[in-house]
Motif scaffolding. Structure first.
Motif, PDB file in Angstrom:
ATOM      1  N   SER A   1       7.698   5.102  -8.637  1.00  0.00           N
ATOM      2  CA  SER A   1       6.704   5.768  -7.805  1.00  0.00           C
ATOM      3  C   SER A   1       5.295   5.438  -8.289  1.00  0.00           C
ATOM      4  O   SER A   1       4.432   5.074  -7.495  1.00  0.00           O
ATOM      5  CB  SER A   1       6.937   7.274  -7.823  1.00  0.00           C
ATOM      6  OG  SER A   1       5.914   7.922  -7.117  1.00  0.00           O
ATOM      7  N   HIS A  49       4.524   1.764  -7.644  1.00  0.00           N
ATOM      8  CA  HIS A  49       4.160   1.526  -6.254  1.00  0.00           C
ATOM      9  C   HIS A  49       2.728   1.988  -5.981  1.00  0.00           C
ATOM     10  O   HIS A  49       1.952   1.289  -5.327  1.00  0.00           O
ATOM     11  CB  HIS A  49       5.129   2.221  -5.312  1.00  0.00           C
ATOM     12  CG  HIS A  49       4.754   2.054  -3.873  1.00  0.00           C
ATOM     13  ND1 HIS A  49       4.935   0.860  -3.199  1.00  0.00           N
ATOM     14  CD2 HIS A  49       4.170   2.907  -2.988  1.00  0.00           C
ATOM     15  CE1 HIS A  49       4.489   0.985  -1.970  1.00  0.00           C
ATOM     16  NE2 HIS A  49       4.024   2.220  -1.814  1.00  0.00           N
ATOM     17  N   LYS A  50       2.372   3.147  -6.484  1.00  0.00           N
ATOM     18  CA  LYS A  50       1.020   3.670  -6.271  1.00  0.00           C
ATOM     19  C   LYS A  50      -0.034   2.742  -6.873  1.00  0.00           C
ATOM     20  O   LYS A  50      -1.077   2.498  -6.264  1.00  0.00           O
ATOM     21  CB  LYS A  50       0.887   5.074  -6.875  1.00  0.00           C
ATOM     22  CG  LYS A  50       1.593   6.140  -6.094  1.00  0.00           C
ATOM     23  CD  LYS A  50       1.475   7.485  -6.791  1.00  0.00           C
ATOM     24  CE  LYS A  50       2.345   8.520  -6.097  1.00  0.00           C
ATOM     25  NZ  LYS A  50       2.371   9.785  -6.834  1.00  0.00           N
ATOM     26  N   TYR A  96      -0.105  -0.460  -4.789  1.00  0.00           N
ATOM     27  CA  TYR A  96      -0.648  -0.130  -3.476  1.00  0.00           C
ATOM     28  C   TYR A  96      -2.159   0.054  -3.559  1.00  0.00           C
ATOM     29  O   TYR A  96      -2.905  -0.491  -2.743  1.00  0.00           O
ATOM     30  CB  TYR A  96       0.028   1.120  -2.913  1.00  0.00           C
ATOM     31  CG  TYR A  96      -0.360   1.381  -1.479  1.00  0.00           C
ATOM     32  CD1 TYR A  96       0.302   0.723  -0.444  1.00  0.00           C
ATOM     33  CD2 TYR A  96      -1.396   2.242  -1.161  1.00  0.00           C
ATOM     34  CE1 TYR A  96      -0.052   0.926   0.883  1.00  0.00           C
ATOM     35  CE2 TYR A  96      -1.768   2.456   0.159  1.00  0.00           C
ATOM     36  CZ  TYR A  96      -1.098   1.795   1.174  1.00  0.00           C
ATOM     37  OH  TYR A  96      -1.470   1.980   2.481  1.00  0.00           O
ATOM     38  N   SER A  97      -2.623   0.790  -4.553  1.00  0.00           N
ATOM     39  CA  SER A  97      -4.066   1.040  -4.669  1.00  0.00           C
ATOM     40  C   SER A  97      -4.849  -0.239  -4.970  1.00  0.00           C
ATOM     41  O   SER A  97      -5.975  -0.397  -4.518  1.00  0.00           O
ATOM     42  CB  SER A  97      -4.347   2.103  -5.729  1.00  0.00           C
ATOM     43  OG  SER A  97      -4.040   1.614  -7.014  1.00  0.00           O
ATOM     44  N   TYR A 104      -3.746  -3.547  -4.286  1.00  0.00           N
ATOM     45  CA  TYR A 104      -3.512  -4.722  -3.443  1.00  0.00           C
ATOM     46  C   TYR A 104      -3.140  -4.449  -1.989  1.00  0.00           C
ATOM     47  O   TYR A 104      -2.916  -5.395  -1.241  1.00  0.00           O
ATOM     48  CB  TYR A 104      -2.392  -5.579  -4.072  1.00  0.00           C
ATOM     49  CG  TYR A 104      -2.701  -6.025  -5.470  1.00  0.00           C
ATOM     50  CD1 TYR A 104      -3.711  -6.949  -5.712  1.00  0.00           C
ATOM     51  CD2 TYR A 104      -1.975  -5.543  -6.547  1.00  0.00           C
ATOM     52  CE1 TYR A 104      -3.995  -7.374  -7.000  1.00  0.00           C
ATOM     53  CE2 TYR A 104      -2.252  -5.962  -7.844  1.00  0.00           C
ATOM     54  CZ  TYR A 104      -3.265  -6.877  -8.060  1.00  0.00           C
ATOM     55  OH  TYR A 104      -3.550  -7.300  -9.327  1.00  0.00           O
ATOM     56  N   ASN A 105      -3.094  -3.201  -1.551  1.00  0.00           N
ATOM     57  CA  ASN A 105      -2.606  -2.925  -0.190  1.00  0.00           C
ATOM     58  C   ASN A 105      -3.435  -3.589   0.897  1.00  0.00           C
ATOM     59  O   ASN A 105      -2.943  -3.839   1.983  1.00  0.00           O
ATOM     60  CB  ASN A 105      -2.489  -1.428   0.066  1.00  0.00           C
ATOM     61  CG  ASN A 105      -3.842  -0.783   0.272  1.00  0.00           C
ATOM     62  OD1 ASN A 105      -4.475  -0.958   1.294  1.00  0.00           O
ATOM     63  ND2 ASN A 105      -4.276  -0.011  -0.702  1.00  0.00           N
ATOM     64  N   HIS A 106      -4.663  -3.889   0.627  1.00  0.00           N
ATOM     65  CA  HIS A 106      -5.537  -4.512   1.625  1.00  0.00           C
ATOM     66  C   HIS A 106      -5.357  -6.034   1.707  1.00  0.00           C
ATOM     67  O   HIS A 106      -5.905  -6.675   2.599  1.00  0.00           O
ATOM     68  CB  HIS A 106      -6.999  -4.197   1.286  1.00  0.00           C
ATOM     69  CG  HIS A 106      -7.408  -4.687  -0.057  1.00  0.00           C
ATOM     70  ND1 HIS A 106      -7.017  -4.046  -1.226  1.00  0.00           N
ATOM     71  CD2 HIS A 106      -8.124  -5.768  -0.431  1.00  0.00           C
ATOM     72  CE1 HIS A 106      -7.495  -4.721  -2.264  1.00  0.00           C
ATOM     73  NE2 HIS A 106      -8.164  -5.769  -1.811  1.00  0.00           N
ATOM     74  N   PHE A 146       0.552  -8.378   1.099  1.00  0.00           N
ATOM     75  CA  PHE A 146       1.062  -7.245   0.328  1.00  0.00           C
ATOM     76  C   PHE A 146       2.482  -6.853   0.754  1.00  0.00           C
ATOM     77  O   PHE A 146       3.381  -6.752  -0.082  1.00  0.00           O
ATOM     78  CB  PHE A 146       0.131  -6.039   0.423  1.00  0.00           C
ATOM     79  CG  PHE A 146       0.665  -4.852  -0.336  1.00  0.00           C
ATOM     80  CD1 PHE A 146       0.520  -4.784  -1.715  1.00  0.00           C
ATOM     81  CD2 PHE A 146       1.354  -3.829   0.307  1.00  0.00           C
ATOM     82  CE1 PHE A 146       1.038  -3.706  -2.433  1.00  0.00           C
ATOM     83  CE2 PHE A 146       1.878  -2.760  -0.404  1.00  0.00           C
ATOM     84  CZ  PHE A 146       1.713  -2.702  -1.774  1.00  0.00           C
ATOM     85  N   LEU A 147       2.690  -6.608   2.031  1.00  0.00           N
ATOM     86  CA  LEU A 147       3.996  -6.139   2.494  1.00  0.00           C
ATOM     87  C   LEU A 147       5.092  -7.179   2.290  1.00  0.00           C
ATOM     88  O   LEU A 147       6.250  -6.831   2.051  1.00  0.00           O
ATOM     89  CB  LEU A 147       3.933  -5.723   3.965  1.00  0.00           C
ATOM     90  CG  LEU A 147       3.087  -4.480   4.237  1.00  0.00           C
ATOM     91  CD1 LEU A 147       3.006  -4.209   5.744  1.00  0.00           C
ATOM     92  CD2 LEU A 147       3.632  -3.267   3.502  1.00  0.00           C
ATOM     93  N   TYR A 170       5.325  -7.422  -2.041  1.00  0.00           N
ATOM     94  CA  TYR A 170       5.590  -6.245  -2.873  1.00  0.00           C
ATOM     95  C   TYR A 170       7.058  -6.104  -3.285  1.00  0.00           C
ATOM     96  O   TYR A 170       7.333  -5.835  -4.464  1.00  0.00           O
ATOM     97  CB  TYR A 170       5.092  -4.958  -2.210  1.00  0.00           C
ATOM     98  CG  TYR A 170       5.416  -3.758  -3.052  1.00  0.00           C
ATOM     99  CD1 TYR A 170       4.730  -3.522  -4.241  1.00  0.00           C
ATOM    100  CD2 TYR A 170       6.453  -2.897  -2.713  1.00  0.00           C
ATOM    101  CE1 TYR A 170       5.052  -2.443  -5.051  1.00  0.00           C
ATOM    102  CE2 TYR A 170       6.781  -1.818  -3.514  1.00  0.00           C
ATOM    103  CZ  TYR A 170       6.085  -1.599  -4.678  1.00  0.00           C
ATOM    104  OH  TYR A 170       6.414  -0.538  -5.488  1.00  0.00           O
ATOM    105  N   LYS A 185       8.043  -5.808  -7.181  1.00  0.00           N
ATOM    106  CA  LYS A 185       8.765  -4.621  -7.662  1.00  0.00           C
ATOM    107  C   LYS A 185      10.046  -5.033  -8.377  1.00  0.00           C
ATOM    108  O   LYS A 185      10.359  -4.531  -9.456  1.00  0.00           O
ATOM    109  CB  LYS A 185       9.084  -3.683  -6.495  1.00  0.00           C
ATOM    110  CG  LYS A 185       9.812  -2.441  -6.923  1.00  0.00           C
ATOM    111  CD  LYS A 185      10.103  -1.537  -5.734  1.00  0.00           C
ATOM    112  CE  LYS A 185      10.950  -0.358  -6.160  1.00  0.00           C
ATOM    113  NZ  LYS A 185      11.339   0.468  -5.017  1.00  0.00           N
TER     114      LYS A 185
END
Length: 154
Positions: free
Chosen positions: A7, A10-11, A14-15, A17-19, A23-24, A27, A31
């Protein structure tokens, strides 16, 4: 070796590289790499490098030096590995080339040394492999790496 708190992992990703464009897509790979359970750092690193090479469509054989049963140390170990693998060229970074290698030892074994100087332009200067993976396609990453490693004449 295992990062158990998925968790928070992921956070963090996400914080950071999500932009980014990939990323999708990337990831799940990242992971699986960082949560890979290994008994030692060598196994973790081999899995990490192998999977990254697969993702980048780089087809190269990786060999564990421990499987070569070479007992020498330092530069002699490098030379023994090169000889065992029938290598004819050794790629060296600047630091090793100018501060650690005895060039005549390589010449005596008919091994050419190529000096590779990685000088990343400012766009990629501070990027980690994670930033590159999340931001660029595999082909673009290979191009970035190939364009920034230049063979030099010492």
């Amino acid at each position: 070796m295992n990062l158990r708190n998925h968790s928070s992992l992921h956070k963090l990703f996400y914080s950071l590289y999500n932009h980014e464009r990939y990323f999708l897509d990337v990831y799940p790979l990242i992971k699986s790499l960082v949560t890979y359970s290994a008994d030692n750092l060598a196994d973790f690193n081999i899995n990490f490098v192998t999977r990254l090479l697969e993702h980048l469509n780089v087809n190269t054989k990786l060999v564990r030096s421990s499987n070569l049963h070479i007992t020498s140390k330092k530069e002699e170990r490098v030379l023994d590995i090169l000889m065992k693998l029938h290598a004819t060229t050794y790629l060296s970074g600047k630091e090793s080339y100018f501060n650690y290698l005895n060039l005549s030892n390589f010449q005596n074994r008919d091994i050419d040394i190529k000096l590779i100087n990685y000088t990343f332009n400012s766009l990629y200067d501070k990027d980690s492999i994670l930033k590159l993976l999340f931001s660029y396609s595999p082909d673009e990453i290979i191009e970035i790496l190939n364009c920034n490693g230049k063979e030099e004449n010492p």
